[in-house]
Write a protein that holds these residues in place. Structure first.
Motif, PDB file in Angstrom:
ATOM      1  N   THR A 294      43.129  27.134  57.457  1.00 13.77           N
ATOM      2  CA  THR A 294      42.193  27.018  56.336  1.00 13.77           C
ATOM      3  C   THR A 294      40.854  27.643  56.706  1.00 13.77           C
ATOM      4  O   THR A 294      40.029  27.893  55.832  1.00 13.77           O
ATOM      5  CB  THR A 294      41.979  25.546  55.941  1.00 13.77           C
ATOM      6  N   THR A 295      40.665  27.927  57.963  1.00 14.85           N
ATOM      7  CA  THR A 295      39.424  28.549  58.442  1.00 14.85           C
ATOM      8  C   THR A 295      39.519  30.065  58.330  1.00 14.85           C
ATOM      9  O   THR A 295      40.594  30.624  58.107  1.00 14.85           O
ATOM     10  CB  THR A 295      39.173  28.168  59.908  1.00 14.85           C
ATOM     11  N   GLU A 296      38.399  30.740  58.517  1.00 16.13           N
ATOM     12  CA  GLU A 296      38.367  32.201  58.443  1.00 16.13           C
ATOM     13  C   GLU A 296      38.657  32.850  59.799  1.00 16.13           C
ATOM     14  O   GLU A 296      38.849  34.060  59.868  1.00 16.13           O
ATOM     15  CB  GLU A 296      37.007  32.675  57.926  1.00 16.13           C
ATOM     16  N   GLU A 297      38.672  32.044  60.843  1.00 18.23           N
ATOM     17  CA  GLU A 297      38.953  32.531  62.189  1.00 18.23           C
ATOM     18  C   GLU A 297      39.972  31.611  62.843  1.00 18.23           C
ATOM     19  O   GLU A 297      40.059  30.433  62.507  1.00 18.23           O
ATOM     20  CB  GLU A 297      37.678  32.553  63.033  1.00 18.23           C
TER      21      GLU A 297
ATOM     22  N   ILE B  96      45.613  39.467  49.597  1.00 22.23           N
ATOM     23  CA  ILE B  96      45.853  38.069  49.231  1.00 22.23           C
ATOM     24  C   ILE B  96      47.342  37.769  49.251  1.00 22.23           C
ATOM     25  O   ILE B  96      48.138  38.463  48.612  1.00 22.23           O
ATOM     26  CB  ILE B  96      45.282  37.767  47.839  1.00 22.23           C
TER      27      ILE B  96
ATOM     28  N   ILE C  35      44.754  33.373  56.726  1.00 23.60           N
ATOM     29  CA  ILE C  35      43.521  32.626  56.940  1.00 23.60           C
ATOM     30  C   ILE C  35      42.890  32.264  55.593  1.00 23.60           C
ATOM     31  O   ILE C  35      43.213  32.847  54.564  1.00 23.60           O
ATOM     32  CB  ILE C  35      42.528  33.402  57.823  1.00 23.60           C
ATOM     33  N   GLY C  36      42.002  31.285  55.618  1.00 21.18           N
ATOM     34  CA  GLY C  36      41.315  30.872  54.403  1.00 21.18           C
ATOM     35  C   GLY C  36      42.253  30.267  53.375  1.00 21.18           C
ATOM     36  O   GLY C  36      42.042  30.417  52.174  1.00 21.18           O
ATOM     37  N   VAL C  37      43.279  29.565  53.831  1.00 16.68           N
ATOM     38  CA  VAL C  37      44.295  29.019  52.924  1.00 16.68           C
ATOM     39  C   VAL C  37      43.708  27.915  52.051  1.00 16.68           C
ATOM     40  O   VAL C  37      42.970  27.049  52.521  1.00 16.68           O
ATOM     41  CB  VAL C  37      45.502  28.486  53.721  1.00 16.68           C
ATOM     42  N   ARG C  38      44.058  27.978  50.771  1.00 13.97           N
ATOM     43  CA  ARG C  38      43.623  26.990  49.790  1.00 13.97           C
ATOM     44  C   ARG C  38      44.782  26.641  48.874  1.00 13.97           C
ATOM     45  O   ARG C  38      45.702  27.430  48.693  1.00 13.97           O
ATOM     46  CB  ARG C  38      42.472  27.525  48.928  1.00 13.97           C
TER      47      ARG C  38
ATOM     48  N   TYR D  44      47.129  30.022  48.249  1.00 13.34           N
ATOM     49  CA  TYR D  44      46.694  31.403  48.470  1.00 13.34           C
ATOM     50  C   TYR D  44      45.834  31.467  49.726  1.00 13.34           C
ATOM     51  O   TYR D  44      45.259  30.474  50.174  1.00 13.34           O
ATOM     52  CB  TYR D  44      45.937  31.951  47.266  1.00 13.34           C
ATOM     53  N   GLY D  45      45.790  32.650  50.284  1.00 13.52           N
ATOM     54  CA  GLY D  45      44.977  32.905  51.473  1.00 13.52           C
ATOM     55  C   GLY D  45      44.974  34.389  51.747  1.00 13.52           C
ATOM     56  O   GLY D  45      45.583  35.180  51.025  1.00 13.52           O
ATOM     57  N   THR D  46      44.297  34.770  52.803  1.00  9.56           N
ATOM     58  CA  THR D  46      44.199  36.173  53.194  1.00  9.56           C
ATOM     59  C   THR D  46      45.254  36.485  54.253  1.00  9.56           C
ATOM     60  O   THR D  46      45.240  35.895  55.336  1.00  9.56           O
ATOM     61  CB  THR D  46      42.790  36.493  53.730  1.00  9.56           C
TER      62      THR D  46
END
Length: 109
Positions: free
Chosen positions: A8-11, A23, A81-84, A100-102
């Motif tokens: 869920t984090t960007e790193e 995406i 990353i950045g999962v929501r 979704y996430g990157t």
């Protein structure tokens, strides 16, 4: 690295993002079940958790998550990353669960 890293984090500690692929997404729409509706209605009168809906949404989140992972793999990713998660009503008695996430390519540092 054979497994998909999901955060869920960007790193991701110990990894660096070497390529952003876009995406990754996965969704499912679930409708209420008449039998579970009756039980949920009774539970609603008495108060407390509506376990039938909790279970239904947990299953739906897992399906959406697995579909997002599959989409990311198809893109060539080994990480997301950045999962929501997002939930929305799409019709009376039906809800969409969207993950979704990157999608990224990660390498160990």
């Amino acid at each position: 690295m054979n497994e998909m890293i999901i955060a869920t984090t960007e790193e991701v500690p110990g990894y660096k993002v070497v390529r952003v692929l876009g995406i990754a997404r996965g969704a499912t729409v679930r409708a209420k079940h008449i039998g579970k509706d009756i039980l949920a209605g009774l539970r609603n009168i008495a108060g407390g958790e509506v376990k039938e809906y909790t279970e239904m949404l947990a299953e739906a989140r897992e399906v959406a998550l697995q579909r997002m992972i599959q989409h990311a793999k198809e893109m060539g990713a080994n990480g997301i990353i950045g999962v929501r998660f997002m939930t929305s009503a799409v019709a009376s008695g039906a809800a969409e669960i969207f993950a979704y996430g990157t999608a990224v390519v990660l390498e160990k540092e």
